[in-house]
Enzyme design. Structure first.
Site, PDB file in Angstrom:
ATOM      1  N   GLY A 142      60.853  72.601  -2.049  1.00  0.00           N
ATOM      2  CA  GLY A 142      61.375  73.527  -1.270  1.00  0.00           C
ATOM      3  C   GLY A 142      60.445  74.243  -0.459  1.00  0.00           C
ATOM      4  N   ILE A 143      60.970  75.481  -0.087  1.00  0.00           N
ATOM      5  CA  ILE A 143      59.769  76.258   0.775  1.00  0.00           C
ATOM      6  C   ILE A 143      59.727  77.656   0.175  1.00  0.00           C
ATOM      7  CG2 ILE A 143      60.414  75.280   3.013  1.00  0.00           C
ATOM      8  CD1 ILE A 143      62.282  77.442   3.616  1.00  0.00           C
ATOM      9  N   GLY A 144      58.562  78.535   0.500  1.00  0.00           N
ATOM     10  CA  GLY A 144      58.197  79.645   0.031  1.00  0.00           C
ATOM     11  C   GLY A 144      57.033  79.486  -1.005  1.00  0.00           C
ATOM     12  N   ASN A 145      56.688  80.548  -1.539  1.00  0.00           N
ATOM     13  CA  ASN A 145      55.231  80.647  -2.152  1.00  0.00           C
ATOM     14  C   ASN A 145      55.367  79.720  -3.525  1.00  0.00           C
ATOM     15  OD1 ASN A 145      57.086  82.199  -3.743  1.00  0.00           O
ATOM     16  ND2 ASN A 145      55.461  83.683  -4.384  1.00  0.00           N
ATOM     17  N   GLU A 204      62.214  67.547   2.629  1.00  0.00           N
ATOM     18  CA  GLU A 204      63.076  68.413   3.895  1.00  0.00           C
ATOM     19  C   GLU A 204      61.904  69.051   4.872  1.00  0.00           C
ATOM     20  OE1 GLU A 204      67.327  70.141   3.826  1.00  0.00           O
ATOM     21  OE2 GLU A 204      65.921  71.540   3.139  1.00  0.00           O
TER      22      GLU A 204
END
Length: 407
Positions: free
Chosen positions: A299-302, A324
């Site tokens: 996914g995205i984020g830290n 993605e």
């Protein structure tokens, strides 16, 4: 498509194409349709169905949507119900806040599908000013081409659910086909579904020709399987095919994607990454996973950034990725030599990450592929490839998880 007198006038004021634009647009007839964004803005009518390119704030049109908002604001159109303009907006995922959130703040969005990120658009949805429905991102392009979203549309070509497509390109081929930038998203289906197409050619960023794998989206009974058995398999073209007659204008753009900095790693995210790598190592040791793992999704984020950064220092070699969105730590993963190949539908690097990526294009171009979101998010492909999906939950019901172990 025969242009209206107003459109002919707008194109006639397009000016002289720059040397950079002439180099990027390899179909000379398109240069005769050069227009300025402010001259196109009045063409958009209340209740128009508009599709934009873009995915996770990358590869979206900037010049024309900004000009439309400027036109509405300069003429105070939203103050009078008789002149107010609200549009139905269709984008594969999120785009930059300087365009979408501005439209939402000005109450220019009537409907938005299938995904949203932004304070102003969330506010408009919660207040009931914007109709919104979420949708699995692999299903949205399919439903768009089926005509699902245009049931309320009572104007235009019924075979084309969208009145307009406004899409960003980094180049245009001799056939007039679109070479996207750092995202594909739902752009192939959006241009397929639009009566009229405006192309913003962004000459600020390099041409990314060769990075994309574009497949045509057929409707039943003519849909085809995605013949992919490895992340590096190509099944389509390097550009998005379109009907040149539906291209009503091109615009030169030099606006960067508004990506900002990726979420930084922290002590907690690094700890999560360490635990995950320990778990994957134990699965390899037990023989349940191959030494190179199965294709990874992040996914995205830290947390996602930390996990990929940890894998760059981890014990796994020749790793493949089916995901993605790629963030900055994927550059570190590539440079470590441990990431063999990655496929995604969008690259969301920081400005510094993009600068490094473009400067070292030859190092990455043969190890990366961008596909449409319909393919990247295909449940059948994800299951068949055995993708290991790693995402960050907002909330976890520990009690339900523990209880399920005993029933």
């Amino acid at each position: 498509m025969r242009p209206t007198p107003f459109l002919r006038n707008a194109i006639g004021r397009g000016g002289v194409a720059s040397a950079a634009l002439k180099e990027r647009v390899r179909r000379p007839a398109y240069l005769k349709r050069l227009a300025q964004p402010e001259d196109l803005a009045p063409l958009f009518k209340h209740d128009d169905y508009i599709g934009w390119s873009g995915f996770t704030g990358v590869g979206y049109p900037k010049a024309v949507p900004t000009a439309i908002a400027d036109h509405v604001e300069a003429n105070n159109l939203q103050a009078d119900p008789a002149t107010k303009k609200k549009f139905n907006l269709f984008v594969g995922a999120s785009v930059g806040p300087e365009v979408e959130d501005r439209w939402a703040k000005m109450d220019m969005i009537a409907r938005r599908y299938p995904h949203q990120v932004g304070r102003e658009i969330a506010k408009g949805i919660n207040e009931g000013r914007i109709e919104f429905a979420d949708k699995h991102l692999s299903m949205f392009p399919q439903d768009l081409t089926y005509g699902y979203y245009s049931l309320k549309k009572n104007h235009g070509d019924p075979r084309k659910p969208l009145d307009w497509a406004i899409v960003e390109a980094t180049a245009i081929t001799e056939d007039g086909h679109i070479v996207p930038g750092a995202s594909v998203g739902a752009t192939p289906e959006i241009v397929q579904s639009a009566e009229r197409i405006i192309i913003e050619v962004n000459t600020l960023v390099p041409s990314l020709e060769g990075l994309h794998d574009i497949n045509h989206s057929f409707v039943p009974p003519n849909r085809q399987p995605y013949v992919v058995t490895h992340p590096q398999d190509r099944i389509g073209r390097t550009a998005i095919p379109i009907d040149p007659d539906r291209v009503v204008a091109i615009v030169e753009s030099q606006h960067p994607d508004n990506t900002g900095q990726n979420a930084p790693e922290n002590e907690e995210s690094r700890a999560i990454a360490s635990h995950l790598i320990e778990f994957l190592s134990s699965e390899v040791a037990s023989g349940r996973l191959p030494p190179s793992l199965l294709p990874l999704q992040s996914g995205i984020g830290n947390v996602a950034n930390s996990i990929i950064g940890g894998l760059a220092d981890g014990p796994f070699e020749q790793v493949q990725v089916w995901t993605e969105v790629l963030q900055d730590t994927f550059i570190q993963f590539f440079d470590s030599g441990k990431l063999a190949f990655a496929t995604a539908t969008s690259i969301k690097f920081s400005p510094e990450g993009f600068e490094h990526f473009y400067k070292n294009w030859d190092r990455y171009k043969d190890r990366l592929l961008l596909r449409s979101q319909q393919v990247a998010n295909s449940p059948e492909l994800i299951r068949r490839l055995g993708v290991i999906a790693m995402n960050t939950p907002l909330e976890v019901d520990i009690v339900r998880i523990l209880f399920s172990e005993f029933v």
